[in-house]
Every structure is written in structure tokens, then in C-alpha cells.
Design a protein around this motif. Structure first.
Motif, PDB file in Angstrom:
ATOM      1  N   ASP A 172       0.796  -1.228   0.000  1.00  0.00           N
ATOM      2  CA  ASP A 172       0.000   0.000   0.000  1.00  0.00           C
ATOM      3  C   ASP A 172       0.827   1.276   0.000  1.00  0.00           C
ATOM      4  O   ASP A 172       0.386   2.309  -0.521  1.00  0.00           O
ATOM      5  CB  ASP A 172      -0.926   0.038   1.223  1.00  0.00           C
ATOM      6  CG  ASP A 172      -2.073  -0.949   1.129  1.00  0.00           C
ATOM      7  OD1 ASP A 172      -2.376  -1.412   0.010  1.00  0.00           O
ATOM      8  OD2 ASP A 172      -2.658  -1.253   2.189  1.00  0.00           O
ATOM      9  N   ASN A 193       1.726   7.046  -1.000  1.00  0.00           N
ATOM     10  CA  ASN A 193       0.546   6.209  -1.215  1.00  0.00           C
ATOM     11  C   ASN A 193       0.687   5.515  -2.573  1.00  0.00           C
ATOM     12  O   ASN A 193       0.682   6.168  -3.624  1.00  0.00           O
ATOM     13  CB  ASN A 193      -0.708   7.085  -1.175  1.00  0.00           C
ATOM     14  CG  ASN A 193      -1.983   6.288  -1.420  1.00  0.00           C
ATOM     15  OD1 ASN A 193      -1.956   5.072  -1.557  1.00  0.00           O
ATOM     16  ND2 ASN A 193      -3.109   6.992  -1.487  1.00  0.00           N
ATOM     17  N   THR A 195      -1.417   3.215  -3.728  1.00  0.00           N
ATOM     18  CA  THR A 195      -2.716   2.711  -4.201  1.00  0.00           C
ATOM     19  C   THR A 195      -3.411   3.722  -5.114  1.00  0.00           C
ATOM     20  O   THR A 195      -2.973   4.866  -5.257  1.00  0.00           O
ATOM     21  CB  THR A 195      -3.646   2.401  -3.014  1.00  0.00           C
ATOM     22  OG1 THR A 195      -4.125   3.629  -2.441  1.00  0.00           O
ATOM     23  CG2 THR A 195      -2.922   1.588  -1.939  1.00  0.00           C
ATOM     24  N   MET A 199      -5.796   7.765   0.832  1.00  0.00           N
ATOM     25  CA  MET A 199      -5.307   7.152   2.079  1.00  0.00           C
ATOM     26  C   MET A 199      -5.314   8.214   3.178  1.00  0.00           C
ATOM     27  O   MET A 199      -4.853   9.344   2.961  1.00  0.00           O
ATOM     28  CB  MET A 199      -3.891   6.603   1.897  1.00  0.00           C
ATOM     29  CG  MET A 199      -3.233   6.085   3.166  1.00  0.00           C
ATOM     30  SD  MET A 199      -1.506   5.577   2.870  1.00  0.00           S
ATOM     31  CE  MET A 199      -1.735   4.181   1.788  1.00  0.00           C
ATOM     32  N   ILE A 264      -8.021   3.129   4.349  1.00  0.00           N
ATOM     33  CA  ILE A 264      -8.359   3.165   2.931  1.00  0.00           C
ATOM     34  C   ILE A 264      -9.801   2.685   2.780  1.00  0.00           C
ATOM     35  O   ILE A 264     -10.137   1.586   3.249  1.00  0.00           O
ATOM     36  CB  ILE A 264      -7.409   2.285   2.087  1.00  0.00           C
ATOM     37  CG1 ILE A 264      -5.980   2.808   2.170  1.00  0.00           C
ATOM     38  CG2 ILE A 264      -7.872   2.230   0.634  1.00  0.00           C
ATOM     39  CD1 ILE A 264      -4.977   1.963   1.406  1.00  0.00           C
TER      40      ILE A 264
END
Length: 282
Positions: A172, A193, A195, A199, A264
Motif C-alpha cells: 500500500d 501512497n 494505491t 489514504m 483506505i
């Protein structure tokens, strides 16, 4: 030159008395005269202007005379001007490892303190003399004796060193800590971050050798596939050095860990990791 030397011994003869005339030779700047005084049985623990003959020989750098004086009964730990001979030779003006070795081999106190509470090890660290530091540590010098300011050899040398930057990678995120000076004990934490979703970072923490040394609540959002180089600055205790073990070779290995709590899509998550970091202190 002969008149100067004669005048020197005439003055000392008056100060010490006729029966102690050989004592004057021990404080001469003439190497041969000092050896002459020793051979004639002068008092090796006599004092002139607050110093002993051994102290005078140490500050002059006469190793074989120092050995001879000790062999003939000179007190190896007698103080002059608030310091022992070992403190003198460990200090900036003499800074002589060979003289220190002679004194230590004759049971000089490696943890003696001067008028400011400094030990020979503290002075050697100030001088950055790695050979002197190793000699003292090998012979029982204490890294944690406090001087009158409350400082110790360990604290001083560690306070001058920087903890290197570290980073840890998870699916992540990437969490990183910037390099920082141990004496200031303030570390900045960055988070990336990885992803495709927002976040929210809620908590960050720092660990040394498995112990929590600092944490911070942050409550900050990071956009998808982006990073915040400094998401928070953590103030660490000034006593963190106490958990660091310093080897006699000047190396200190610390297990450096970081931890983070984040969310998340409303789901709470956490991540932590650690790695060994080596500091070369001298």
C-alpha cells in the motif's frame, strides 16, 4: 646555557632545602638532569608549584622517564592542577597514546575525573583520537560516567552523529524517515501512497531496538499514487542513546523501526517494519 641551568638548580636548592637538592632535578626541562635526579634518589612524589615530577614528565612527553619514575615509586594517580597524569596525556595538549599505555599498564585509574568531571575517555573523544579511545575502552573505561554538565562520553559522541535515513515498502505504501542528528532527536517522516485510492494516515511511530521512542497523531490525507515527503515530525527523547550499545571498535548497531496506522475506504490498516542500522562512531 650552563649559567641558566646552574641558576635553575640554585633556586630549587633554596626552595627545597640543601638536603633535597636532587629533587630540583626532577622538574628540569633538561632530560639528562631529570634522569640524574632519579638516579640520586630524589623524592618522586615531591611537589613544585602544585605538580608532581611524574606529571611534569608526562607533559614533556618523556616516556622512558615516566616508566622509570613509576618503577621507582611515583604515584601514578597523584593529581596536579586538578587532573591525574593519565588525564593530562589524554588531553588536547599532550594527546599521547604511548604515554597513556605506560600509565594504564601501571594501574592508572582509567575513570579518573578532572576538575570539570571529565574522564580520560571523554577527552579522547573530544580529540577524536581513535587509538586512545580503544586503549581506554579495552582497559575498562566507563562510557556512561557523567561530568559536571551531566554529559557522558557516550552521549557526547552520539550527539554528534546522524542517524541515516531509512524506508520500508509495503503493497500500500512506502514509509520513510529522513536522516537526523541524534543530538537534536527530531525526525521527519514521509509517506507515499501506492494505491489508486485516497489514504488517510492517522498515526506514525519510531522504534529503536524494539522500544517505542516516539509517536505522532497526524490525521492527514494522501491522494492516490502520490507522496507527502514530511507528513509529520516526531520529537524523540534526548535519552535515546542509552539503549545504544557501543562496541570497542567504535561501531554501534541499532534496530531501526517505523510503524504507521492508516485507512483506505474506511478500512483501518497498519504496517510496521525494522532493519539493523550501523553507526561508525570513531
Amino acid at each position: 646555557m650552563r649559567k641558566i641551568v646552574f641558576g635553575f638548580f640554585l633556586i630549587f636548592g633554596v626552595l627545597f632545602g640543601a638536603d633535597d637538592r636532587w629533587n630540583a632535578y626532577l622538574f628540569s626541562d633538561d632530560y639528562t638532569a631529570v634522569r640524574k635526579g632519579i638516579s640520586m634518589g630524589a623524592d618522586l612524589n615531591v611537589r613544585w608549584r602544585g605538580m608532581t615530577p611524574l606529571y611534569n614528565a608526562c607533559r614533556s612527553g618523556w616516556g622512558d622517564v615516566v616508566e622509570l619514575m613509576i618503577k621507582k615509586g611515583a604515584d601514578v594517580d597523584a593529581e596536579s592542577y586538578g587532573e591525574t597524569p593519565l588525564l593530562k596525556v589524554a588531553g588536547r595538549k599532550v594527546n599521547d597514546v604511548n604515554l597513556a599505555r605506560i600509565l594504564i599498564n601501571n594501574d592508572a585509574d582509567v575513570n579518573a575525573k578532572d576538575a570539570n568531571g571529565n574522564t580520560p575517555l571523554y577527552l579522547a573523544i573530544l580529540n577524536k583520537n581513535s587509538a586512545m579511545i580503544k586503549l581506554l575502552l579495552d582497559n575498562g573505561a566507563d562510557m556512561y560516567i557523567k561530568n559536571k554538565r551531566g554529559d557522558t562520553p557516550a552521549r557526547y559522541i552520539l550527539s554528534q552523529k546522524s542517524m541515516p535515513s531509512v524506508s520500508f515498502d509495503s503493497p500500500d505504501l512506502i514509509i520513510s524517515a529522513q536522516s537526523f542528528l541524534l543530538g537534536k532527536s527530531v525526525v521527519s517522516i514521509g509517506v507515499a501512497n501506492k494505491t489508486k485510492k485516497f489514504m488517510k494516515v492517522t498515526q506514525i511511530a519510531v522504534y529503536f531496538n524494539g522500544d517505542l521512542v516516539g509517536e505522532l497523531s497526524v490525521e492527514k490525507n494522501i491522494a492516490p499514487n502520490s507522496k507527502v515527503p514530511n507528513i509529520g515530525t516526531i520529537k524523540l527523547p534526548t535519552s535515546i542513546y542509552q539503549s545504544f550499545k557501543i562496541e570497542n571498535n567504535g561501531k554501534s548497531t541499532i534496530t531501526y523501526g517505523l510503524a504507521i496506522e492508516y485507512m483506505i475506504d474506511g478500512s483501518a490498516k497498519s504496517y510496521d517494519n525494522e532493519k539493523p542500522v550501523q553507526l561508525n562512531l570513531w
